[in-house]
Design an enzyme around this catalytic site. Structure first.
Site, PDB file in Angstrom:
ATOM      1  N   PRO A 197       0.995  -1.301  -0.163  1.00 50.39           N
ATOM      2  CA  PRO A 197      -0.115   0.083  -0.077  1.00 50.39           C
ATOM      3  C   PRO A 197       0.709   1.235   0.168  1.00 50.39           C
ATOM      4  O   PRO A 197       0.139   2.565  -0.055  1.00 50.39           O
ATOM      5  CB  PRO A 197      -0.720  -0.158   1.437  1.00 50.39           C
ATOM      6  CG  PRO A 197       0.065  -0.864   2.259  1.00 50.39           C
ATOM      7  CD  PRO A 197       0.940  -1.908   1.235  1.00 50.39           C
ATOM      8  N   CYS A 342       6.302 -11.146   4.711  1.00 50.93           N
ATOM      9  CA  CYS A 342       5.568 -11.179   6.051  1.00 50.93           C
ATOM     10  C   CYS A 342       5.139 -12.615   6.203  1.00 50.93           C
ATOM     11  O   CYS A 342       3.898 -12.572   6.614  1.00 50.93           O
ATOM     12  CB  CYS A 342       4.460 -10.045   6.041  1.00 50.93           C
ATOM     13  SG  CYS A 342       3.038 -10.008   4.520  1.00 50.93           S
TER      14      CYS A 342
END
Length: 833
Positions: A197, A342
């Site tokens: 993002p 992640c």
């Protein structure tokens, strides 16, 4: 200076930002019990209900992989199943970064330590010890504490306002780590391959701007790329708050990101020496934060618990290798690349790094960065792990059932060795025999010998949640020592599909080969079904293949008309058009190649440019002409003019020469906007300076600029519009009335300046706003939230300012009351008559 970080947002971007991920820790009304009549049931409904955080497959998988010791497993799981604390980062390039940091250290933190919460001392706000200069902070407080503690409530409002302006960025703590290991400098060209993002992109931009002086730009730039169009909108929303001329946002596939290589034939015959200065788009630093299964984000995306399976990581392994190899191919020799996920899964982490090192031979080194950021608690990478496929534990590629070779490839295993079964088995299988044992059933760990990698994978780092109350992350730092080796294609014809996929991976690792093969379908389905619903930092892969644009045949003229009505500029040679010139084997693509994306055009309308220079008195030292672009081919209807740095200018020129290979979603700093309301008025210049572009151009303006006393400056921010005769300083009002009609800039006078001084001195501490000079008044051209934030900053910075602001707000309230009473009296008189 003028508040870098202030940026307006388009309606589409605001809507997309509002329609973001829902807070799944908050139980929805539909999940409440059916019987809601009793008081006990109502109490249960109002209380927080934990999300289901049980997954037997997850526990079994990670216990076997040994990412944490058996003794700490219970602590690891307990933390992983609790909500994630919030974290945020101060924008170090903001004009008010030091003020915000001091406010956090001296105001909020000390007040909370003195007050406590619920009778006990709390640590709701604290700086992250490992982040440099106290620029990153951790906040952990409940809604109950927020309602009961006034300081926390005030802090919460502070966070919302500063994040909206761009002075701080809300970002998960572990997500801040990868850019810190890139060793970024202001002159670097940086590629963020899977950027949405945008929090890491924002962080990279901050770093290259840190040593930049007012009115100048760094020599480097950042290209932020993402495959998903909607996530590109979110990326643009995030980075717009930075207000930078050194950013290009692109919408390309990461594993096929264009190299933009200028062919020798074109550069020899058609391009000037200046244009040849950048023959290929290569980067000093590459951030490769790849799409992943995302189980490191379980604390903020607990709905992932019920969806998690080992197959998620297996399905993404090949795609992750392809993206990493492409990043290394685009990296300059001597440059660094950070590979990160992640995810906690070694198949997505150590296995990918190991396979990349094997493909690159000695041309790439895995760096040991264990001495950097010493306060960051991290664990070394694994050198041995297993692969789980269809409920079966596999320690080596030789244990893979033949018809599952596409699901468990050699690169997933520590050694990376390929096991080729004897020819007799292949012949027997072709004749209908069954030479393979039945391995679809669970196998015991004693049946297989675990492989151990001979690569220094302990140099990788894994961050686990319970070490510092964070999410989980994996990071590896790679350095390119020499050009990547050319990997030859396998001369033998393979009979199964996995051989073709391995061949595709080898081509992608070669920087001289253009990537045209399609992505593995299984990886795509896993990304869209699982990773798309993980936390916002997970990068997505589009469901559908991007439609390839067919090169357009061009007519032998300087401009051609496309289907959407836009004019496309053609490369000329010696002032004449040459439609036969090609880039490599392809025809040169024209403007408007990318369907649905506005073209990027250099703005060369001399009349408009000269009127802007004359109106604002822009000095010749500022690189102005040649640095302006627009997204509209009709100069008469251009609404916005953007400014770009030299590095971005060179990249755009190269992109045009190679046929618009980059699909550009956003580029440049909005510098000027057409003031449509003045059409036909007496204003000599139709374009006003935007709030985003003001800090950059402010030191180079010599006209339409005035100093204002603190009282008058605050009155402008408070009242928004003031008549010339109503200014406290009559001399200032008179000077303002003599300005030309149109946009002007008002600068807050410093204590050591004379109010009557006509010279405006600009430095890093200068505060300025854009205004509109009308016939009888001066109106502020700053949004209401920007005015509010600037007043807050001034009140915190100076006690004297705080008193002036308080009096100004009180006077505004009284004036409104008087105006209301005057209107009421007038209406009564009119009624009596």
């Amino acid at each position: 200076m003028g508040g870098r970080g202030r940026g307006s947002k388009s309606r589409t971007q605001r809507k997309h930002f509002r329609d973001g991920r829902e807070n799944v820790w908050k139980r929805s009304k539909s999940d409440s019990p059916a019987d809601g009549n009793s008081a006990a049931t109502a109490a249960v409904d109002r209380s927080w209900q934990p999300f289901a955080t049980q997954n037997t497959a997850f526990d079994e998988y990670y216990k076997e992989q040994g990412i944490v010791s058996p003794e700490e497993w219970d602590t690891f799981v307990e933390v992983l199943r609790s909500p994630l604390p919030a974290a945020f980062r101060i924008n170090s390039s903001s004009q008010f970064s030091s003020d915000i940091r001091q406010q956090l250290e001296n105001d909020f933190t000390k007040c909370l330590q003195a007050e406590g919460a619920d009778g006990a001392e709390i640590e709701a706000i604290r700086p992250l010890a490992w982040y440099p200069d106290n620029l990153a902070w951790h906040s952990n407080y409940s809604r109950m504490q927020l309602r009961k503690n006034q300081t926390l409530e005030r802090f919460h409002e502070f966070l919302k306002l500063e994040n909206e302006i761009g002075n701080i960025t809300r970002q998960e703590a572990v997500s801040m780590v990868p850019p810190l290991f890139l060793d970024v400098r202001p002159e670097h060209f940086i590629l963020d391959m899977c950027a949405a993002p945008g929090s890491k992109t924002f962080q990279l931009l901050e770093i290259i701007y840190q040593s930049t002086k007012p009115g100048s730009l760094p020599d480097g730039m950042v290209i932020a790329n993402d495959l998903d169009v909607q996530r590109c909108n979110l990326l643009i929303h995030q980075t717009k708050r930075m207000c930078t001329a050194n950013l290009i946002v692109t919408n390309n596939e990461a594993q096929q990101f264009p190299g933009c290589r200028l062919s020798k034939a074109l550069s020899k015959h058609s391009v000037s020496e200046h244009e040849q200065s950048m023959g290929q788009l290569l980067f000093n630093r590459v951030l490769c934060d790849v799409p992943c299964s995302g189980d490191g984000t379980l604390r903020k995306a607990p709905d992932l618990w019920r969806k998690w399976s080992p197959g998620m990581g297996n399905g993404l392994h090949n795609l992750q290798i392809q993206i990493a190899m492409r990043g290394l191919a685009l990296l300059k020799v001597g440059g660094k690349m950070v590979y990160s996920t992640c995810s906690m899964n070694p198949v997505e982490n150590e296995a990918v790094v190991a396979e990349v090192l094997r493909k690159c031979g000695g041309s790439v080194e895995l760096l040991d960065v264990s001495n950097e950021l010493p306060d960051l608690v991290r664990r070394p990478g694994l050198r041995k792990w297993k692969v789980r496929d269809r409920g079966v534990w596999l320690a080596s590629h030789k244990d893979v059932v033949k018809n599952r070779h596409f699901g468990a490839v050699p690169g997933m295993f520590p050694s990376g060795r390929t096991y080729v079964p004897p020819i007799e088995k292949d012949i027997k299988n072709e004749n209908g025999g069954n030479s393979e044992p039945n391995q679809e059933l669970e196998t015991s760990n004693e049946d297989v010998d675990e492989e151990t990698s001979d690569l220094p994978l302990e140099r990788c780092m894994r961050i686990v949640p319970h070490d510092q109350n964070s999410g989980a992350f994996f990071i590896a730092v790679l350095q390119k020592l020499s050009p990547l080796p050319a990997i030859p294609e396998n001369p033998k014809k393979q009979k199964n599909s996995i051989a073709k996929k391995d061949e595709t991976q080898e081509k992608i690792s070669d920087p001289s080969v253009e990537d045209t093969d399609e992505q593995e379908q299984e990886s795509k389905s896993i990304v869209m079904e699982s990773a798309s619903e993980a936390a916002s930092d997970i990068d997505l892969v589009d469901n559908e293949e991007e439609k390839k644009d067919v090169p357009m045949e061009v007519a032998p003229c300087d401009k051609v008309s496309t289907e959407n009505g836009l004019e496309d500029t053609q490369v000329t040679v010696n002032g004449k058009s040459d439609p036969e010139k090609a880039v490599g084997e392809r025809k040169l693509q024209m403007q408007g190649r990318w369907k649905g994306v506005d073209p990027v055009l250099f703005f060369n309308d001399e009349a408009t440019i000269n009127s802007i220079i004359e109106f604002y008195g822009i000095d010749e030292s500022f690189p102005f002409k040649g640095h302006l672009i627009s997204r509209n081919s009709d100069d008469n209807h251009v609404k916005r003019i953007y400014y770009i740095s030299k590095s971005v200018k060179d990249a755009l020129e190269l992109n045009i020469l190679v046929g618009q290979q980059l699909k550009i979603a956003s580029v440049g700093l909005k510098m000027f906007e057409r003031q449509t309301a003045i059409a036909g008025s007496d204003a000599p210049c139709a374009f006003r300076i935007s709030s985003e572009g003001l800090p950059l151009i402010l030191p180079h303006i010599t006209k339409q600029i005035l100093n204002a006393s603190p009282v008058d400056f605050i009155h402008i921010l408070t009242y928004k519009t003031i008549k010339f005769r109503d200014f406290v300083d009559a001399a200032f009002g008179e000077k303002a009335s003599k300005l030309m009609m149109g946009c002007c800039v008002i600068v807050l006078k410093k204590d050591d300046d004379q109010v009557s001084s006509d010279t405006v001195k600009v430095d890093a501490s200068t505060i300025a706003i854009g205004c509109w000079k009308g016939r009888g008044s001066l109106s502020v051209m700053v949004t209401a939230i920007d005015c509010q934030e600037l007043l807050e900053r001034l009140s915190v910075r100076d006690e004297g300012m705080k008193e002036i602001i308080a009096r100004s707000k009180e006077s505004k309230v009284l004036n409104r009351k008087d105006e209301k009473e005057e209107v009421e009296v007038t209406e009564e008189l009119a009624a009596e008559q």
